[in-house]
Motif scaffolding. Structure first.
Motif, mmCIF file in Angstrom:
data_model
loop_
_atom_site.group_PDB
_atom_site.id
_atom_site.type_symbol
_atom_site.label_atom_id
_atom_site.label_comp_id
_atom_site.label_asym_id
_atom_site.label_seq_id
_atom_site.Cartn_x
_atom_site.Cartn_y
_atom_site.Cartn_z
ATOM 1 N N VAL A 139 31.258 35.634 29.188
ATOM 2 C CA VAL A 139 31.671 33.638 29.487
ATOM 3 C C VAL A 139 30.999 32.713 28.954
ATOM 4 O O VAL A 139 29.335 32.516 29.376
ATOM 5 C CB VAL A 139 31.752 33.656 31.131
ATOM 6 C CG1 VAL A 139 32.512 31.819 31.441
ATOM 7 C CG2 VAL A 139 33.257 34.477 31.897
ATOM 8 N N CYS A 164 35.511 29.101 37.360
ATOM 9 C CA CYS A 164 35.854 30.242 36.185
ATOM 10 C C CYS A 164 35.340 31.310 36.358
ATOM 11 O O CYS A 164 35.980 32.673 36.750
ATOM 12 C CB CYS A 164 34.952 29.521 34.820
ATOM 13 S SG CYS A 164 35.389 30.954 33.535
ATOM 14 N N ILE A 190 36.099 35.114 28.006
ATOM 15 C CA ILE A 190 36.741 34.313 28.432
ATOM 16 C C ILE A 190 35.961 32.604 28.232
ATOM 17 O O ILE A 190 34.597 32.370 28.642
ATOM 18 C CB ILE A 190 37.719 34.192 29.960
ATOM 19 C CG1 ILE A 190 38.175 35.399 29.999
ATOM 20 C CG2 ILE A 190 37.443 33.132 30.767
ATOM 21 C CD1 ILE A 190 38.359 35.355 31.615
ATOM 22 N N ASP A 215 38.026 27.748 30.837
ATOM 23 C CA ASP A 215 39.472 28.275 31.844
ATOM 24 C C ASP A 215 39.015 28.751 32.958
ATOM 25 O O ASP A 215 38.340 29.817 32.968
ATOM 26 C CB ASP A 215 40.018 30.316 30.091
ATOM 27 C CG ASP A 215 40.197 28.650 29.313
ATOM 28 O OD1 ASP A 215 40.587 27.113 28.803
ATOM 29 O OD2 ASP A 215 40.504 29.122 27.602
ATOM 30 N N LEU A 220 40.921 32.594 35.572
ATOM 31 C CA LEU A 220 41.840 33.833 35.749
ATOM 32 C C LEU A 220 42.891 33.518 37.116
ATOM 33 O O LEU A 220 42.228 33.230 37.595
ATOM 34 C CB LEU A 220 41.226 35.298 36.269
ATOM 35 C CG LEU A 220 40.660 35.397 34.474
ATOM 36 C CD1 LEU A 220 40.215 37.411 34.985
ATOM 37 C CD2 LEU A 220 41.639 35.746 33.175
ATOM 38 N N GLN A 244 44.575 33.351 25.314
ATOM 39 C CA GLN A 244 42.964 33.976 25.217
ATOM 40 C C GLN A 244 42.549 34.445 26.347
ATOM 41 O O GLN A 244 42.402 35.665 26.658
ATOM 42 C CB GLN A 244 41.696 33.085 24.998
ATOM 43 C CG GLN A 244 40.443 34.317 24.349
ATOM 44 C CD GLN A 244 39.656 33.824 22.807
ATOM 45 O OE1 GLN A 244 38.470 33.669 23.914
ATOM 46 N NE2 GLN A 244 40.257 33.903 22.261
ATOM 47 N N PRO A 245 42.352 33.028 27.603
ATOM 48 C CA PRO A 245 42.257 34.095 28.549
ATOM 49 C C PRO A 245 43.278 35.006 29.761
ATOM 50 O O PRO A 245 42.851 35.419 30.384
ATOM 51 C CB PRO A 245 42.507 32.955 29.735
ATOM 52 C CG PRO A 245 43.326 31.632 28.933
ATOM 53 C CD PRO A 245 43.315 32.318 27.218
ATOM 54 N N GLY A 299 47.212 33.916 32.916
ATOM 55 C CA GLY A 299 45.500 33.335 32.483
ATOM 56 C C GLY A 299 46.155 32.002 31.964
ATOM 57 O O GLY A 299 46.960 31.664 32.581
ATOM 58 N N TYR A 341 44.542 28.536 30.835
ATOM 59 C CA TYR A 341 43.813 27.758 29.876
ATOM 60 C C TYR A 341 43.695 26.185 30.297
ATOM 61 O O TYR A 341 45.178 25.680 30.155
ATOM 62 C CB TYR A 341 44.950 28.156 28.501
ATOM 63 C CG TYR A 341 44.314 27.877 27.419
ATOM 64 C CD1 TYR A 341 43.737 27.836 26.099
ATOM 65 C CD2 TYR A 341 44.435 26.163 27.161
ATOM 66 C CE1 TYR A 341 43.238 27.953 25.611
ATOM 67 C CE2 TYR A 341 44.582 25.257 26.198
ATOM 68 C CZ TYR A 341 43.196 26.741 24.623
ATOM 69 O OH TYR A 341 42.774 26.283 23.719
#
Length: 298
Positions: free
Chosen positions: A64, A76, A144, A148, A150, A215-216, A262, A264
Motif C-alpha cells: 500500500v 484502505c 493497492i 482504493d 477491497l 488495479q485494486p 475492487g 476504485y
C-alpha cells in the motif's frame, strides 16, 4: 474503449454505485455482455465451475503506497486486513508525506500483520514499489493505492481461481469506480470464472489499446511477478498495463465474473485527475507500454 472489454460503464458515481452493484448481481454474466467476439470464450477463454473452494489458506501480501493520502489510508488497510479465507500481510510505504500519513500508518502498524516503511525523501510511486517488492512474501501479491479499497471476499475469490489453475499468473475482476462515500458491496459468490491463454488476452487488448484493469481488483501470483521482473520506472502512469502485458506473455490470465472485486476511488487529487490527465498523454502512455512489454516492430 474500456466499456467494450468489461461490458459495463467505466466510471461511476456514488449515486450510481448501488444500481451498478445490483445490476452486477441481477445480470451475473454482465461483465461479458456486449464484449466483442474476440473476447468471447470461443476465442480461447474457458469458463470454470463457480464453486472453486480450496482446502488451503493461501497468503496474500499487499503493498500500500501513500503520499499525502492519510485521510484514505486507514479504510484502505482495514479493507485488506478484514479479508476472509486467506492470510494477509500488508506493507505500507509512506513516501515522505507531509500530512498525517505517518501517524495513521504508525497506528495501523500495531497490527502484527502490518509493516510500515517510511521514505526520508519522496521516491515516487514506481521507485517505492520496486524498492519494497521483496517484502511481499505471500503466495499472491498486489499493489493497492491508499485511496482504493477491497470489497469483502475479493482476495478469497481471486485465490480460489489461482488455486484451481496453476497456469494463471494474473487474476482480475470488476472494479467499481465511485466518488464520495464508499459504497456498500455484498460478498457475492462469482457467477463464473474466465481463463484466457495469455497471448489471446494480449491480442484482445491490442485491438483496443485499452487497459481493462483499474488495479485494486487485480492479484498476481508471486512466482509470476518474480519471473516478470520489476516495474518499468520509465513509463509513468502506464507501468501497470506494461506489467499486465509482460505477465500475460508468459502466463494465462483469469477473471472473476459477476461480483465486485475492487473499489476504485475517483477524486480531484488522484493522479488520473492531475499528473496523468489528458487523452493524448494516456494514449501515448499506452503505446509506450505495448512497445516496452512486447518489443517495437516498425
Amino acid at each position: 474503449d474500456t466499456r467494450r472489454l468489461t461490458g459495463l460503464p467505466y466510471r461511476r458515481t456514488t449515486d450510481e454505485g448501488a444500481r451498478n452493484v445490483d445490476d452486477c448481481r441481477a445480470r451475473p454474466h454482465a461483465a461479458m455482455t456486449g464484449v466483442p467476439p474476440y473476447l468471447q470464450p470461443t476465442s480461447g477463454a474457458r469458463r470454470h465451475p463457480v464453486d472453486l473452494g480450496t482446502s488451503s489458506r493461501p497468503t496474500v501480501s499487499v503493498l500500500v503506497l501513500s503520499y499525502n493520502y492519510g485521510r484514505f489510508l486507514a479504510p484502505c488497510v482495514t479493507s485488506i486486513l478484514d479479508q476472509d479465507g486467506v492470510n494477509v500481510d500488508v506493507v505500507i510505504v509512506d513516501d515522505a508525506s507531509t500530512d498525517d500519513t505517518a501517524e495513521v500508518a504508525e497506528r495501523l502498524g500495531r497490527d502484527e500483520r502490518v509493516t510500515v516503511r517510511t521514505n526520508a525523501t519522496n521516491h515516487g510511486q514506481l521507485r517505492s514499489m520496486n524498492e519494497n517488492v521483496e517484502l511481499l512474501r505471500g503466495d499472491y501479491v498486489t499493489k493497492i493505492d491508499a485511496d482504493d479499497l477491497l470489497p469483502p471476499g475479493s482476495l478469497r475469490r481471486s485465490c480460489a481461481l489461482f488455486e484451481a489453475d496453476p497456469s494463471i499468473g494474473l487474476v482480475y475482476g470488476f472494479p467499481l469506480h465511485f466518488e464520495g462515500e464508499v459504497p456498500t458491496v455484498p460478498d457475492d459468490a462469482p457467477s463464473s470464472w474466465r481463463v484466457w491463454k495469455g497471448t489471446d488476452w494480449i491480442d484482445a487488448l491490442a485491438q483496443t489499446s485499452a487497459s481493462v484493469i483499474s488495479q485494486p481488483e487485480s492479484l498476481i501470483r508471486r512466482t509470476a511477478l518474480q519471473q516478470a521482473g520489476q516495474w518499468n520506472e520509465s513509463l509513468g502512469h502506464t507501468f501497470d498495463l506494461e506489467m499486465w502485458l509482460r505477465l500475460a506473455s508468459q502466463w494465462n490470465v483469469g477473471r472473476v465474473v459477476g461480483t465486485v472485486q475492487g473499489l476504485y476511488r475517483v477524486h480531484p487529487d488522484s493522479l488520473q485527475r492531475t499528473l496523468n490527465a489528458g487523452k493524448v498523454i494516456d494514449l501515448g502512455g499506452r503505446l509506450d507500454a505495448f512497445e516496452s512489454a512486447l518489443g517495437r516492430s516498425d
